[in-house]
Scaffold this motif. Structure first.
Motif, short mmCIF file in Angstrom:
data_model
loop_
_atom_site.label_atom_id
_atom_site.label_comp_id
_atom_site.label_asym_id
_atom_site.label_seq_id
_atom_site.Cartn_x
_atom_site.Cartn_y
_atom_site.Cartn_z
N GLY A 195 47.90 45.29 32.38
CA GLY A 195 46.57 45.58 31.85
C GLY A 195 45.43 44.86 32.52
N LYS A 196 45.69 44.16 33.61
CA LYS A 196 44.66 43.43 34.36
C LYS A 196 44.69 43.93 35.81
N ILE A 197 43.58 43.70 36.52
CA ILE A 197 43.48 44.05 37.93
C ILE A 197 43.40 42.74 38.72
N TYR A 198 44.17 42.67 39.80
CA TYR A 198 44.23 41.44 40.60
C TYR A 198 43.85 41.72 42.05
N GLN A 254 34.48 34.02 46.41
CA GLN A 254 33.52 33.01 45.93
C GLN A 254 32.49 33.63 44.98
N ASN A 255 32.00 34.83 45.33
CA ASN A 255 31.03 35.50 44.46
C ASN A 255 31.60 35.74 43.07
N ALA A 256 32.83 36.20 43.00
CA ALA A 256 33.46 36.51 41.70
C ALA A 256 33.64 35.26 40.85
N LEU A 257 33.87 34.12 41.50
CA LEU A 257 34.02 32.87 40.74
C LEU A 257 32.68 32.39 40.20
N VAL A 258 31.61 32.56 40.97
CA VAL A 258 30.28 32.11 40.55
C VAL A 258 29.64 33.09 39.57
N ASN A 259 29.79 34.39 39.85
CA ASN A 259 29.24 35.45 39.00
C ASN A 259 30.40 36.35 38.57
N PRO A 260 31.09 36.00 37.47
CA PRO A 260 32.34 36.69 37.13
C PRO A 260 32.20 38.15 36.66
N LEU A 261 31.00 38.62 36.39
CA LEU A 261 30.86 40.02 36.01
C LEU A 261 30.93 40.86 37.28
N VAL A 262 31.97 41.68 37.41
CA VAL A 262 32.19 42.46 38.63
C VAL A 262 32.33 43.94 38.28
N LYS A 263 32.22 44.77 39.31
CA LYS A 263 32.44 46.21 39.16
C LYS A 263 33.56 46.62 40.10
N GLN A 308 34.87 50.16 41.82
CA GLN A 308 34.61 51.57 42.06
C GLN A 308 35.92 52.19 42.55
N TYR A 309 36.37 53.23 41.81
CA TYR A 309 37.64 53.86 42.17
C TYR A 309 37.67 55.29 41.65
N ASN A 310 38.07 56.21 42.52
CA ASN A 310 38.18 57.63 42.15
C ASN A 310 36.93 58.15 41.44
N ASN A 311 35.77 57.90 42.03
CA ASN A 311 34.49 58.36 41.49
C ASN A 311 34.16 57.80 40.11
N SER A 312 34.80 56.69 39.73
CA SER A 312 34.49 56.02 38.48
C SER A 312 34.07 54.59 38.76
N MET A 313 33.27 54.04 37.84
CA MET A 313 32.84 52.66 37.94
C MET A 313 33.35 51.91 36.71
N LEU A 314 34.13 50.88 36.97
CA LEU A 314 34.67 50.04 35.90
C LEU A 314 33.98 48.69 35.97
N ILE A 315 33.80 48.05 34.82
CA ILE A 315 33.17 46.73 34.77
C ILE A 315 34.18 45.76 34.17
N GLY A 316 34.21 44.57 34.72
CA GLY A 316 35.16 43.58 34.22
C GLY A 316 34.69 42.16 34.47
N ASN A 317 35.46 41.24 33.94
CA ASN A 317 35.19 39.82 34.09
C ASN A 317 36.31 39.18 34.91
N ILE A 363 42.24 36.43 41.98
CA ILE A 363 41.39 36.52 40.80
C ILE A 363 41.94 37.63 39.91
N GLU A 364 41.77 37.43 38.63
CA GLU A 364 42.23 38.38 37.62
C GLU A 364 41.00 39.01 36.98
N ILE A 365 40.98 40.33 36.92
CA ILE A 365 39.87 41.05 36.33
C ILE A 365 40.33 41.64 34.99
N THR A 366 39.63 41.28 33.94
CA THR A 366 39.83 41.89 32.63
C THR A 366 38.75 42.94 32.46
N LEU A 367 39.17 44.21 32.41
CA LEU A 367 38.22 45.30 32.30
C LEU A 367 37.61 45.36 30.91
#
Length: 107
Positions: free
Chosen positions: A34-37, A49-58, A60-69, A100-104
């Motif tokens: 259930g997580k993205i790595y 480094q960006n993801a560690l400083v600003n953990p809100l990430v997007k 983009q996959y298959n014409n969809s945009m997912l948001i996660g931490n 890094i682990e992304i929780t959507l």
């Protein structure tokens, strides 16, 4: 959108830690429990480094945009497992990596 593939190549979008601009990079990702790595050899990459400083990430996959931490994976066994899933049957799966682990966020 739910990602069904265990291994896929999305675009990770992070917020620049110095510029605050969006930084896009296509990476190999692992969908696990259930997580993205995302992983790499050393923690010196801009996206990492960006993801560690600003953990809100997007993602983009298959014409969809997912948001996660994002957060740093500190469990060495999980890092090894992610590496084995990312590079199945390959010699480089045995290399030490950081991840890094992304929780959507729910849609």
């Amino acid at each position: 959108m739910e990602i069904k593939e265990k291994l896929f190549r999305p675009i990770l979008i992070t917020k620049g830690r110095k510029t605050s601009r969006e930084h896009r990079v296509m990476l190999r990702a692992v969908n696990h429990n259930g997580k993205i790595y995302f992983s790499r050899h050393r923690p010196d990459g801009d996206w990492f480094q960006n993801a560690l400083v600003n953990p809100l990430v997007k993602i983009q996959y298959n014409n969809s945009m997912l948001i996660g931490n994002a957060k740093l994976v500190t469990d060495e066994k999980l890092n090894e497992e992610i590496s084995n899933l990312k590079y199945p049957g390959e010699e480089r799966s045995k290399e030490k990596r950081v991840a890094i682990e992304i929780t959507l966020q729910a849609n």
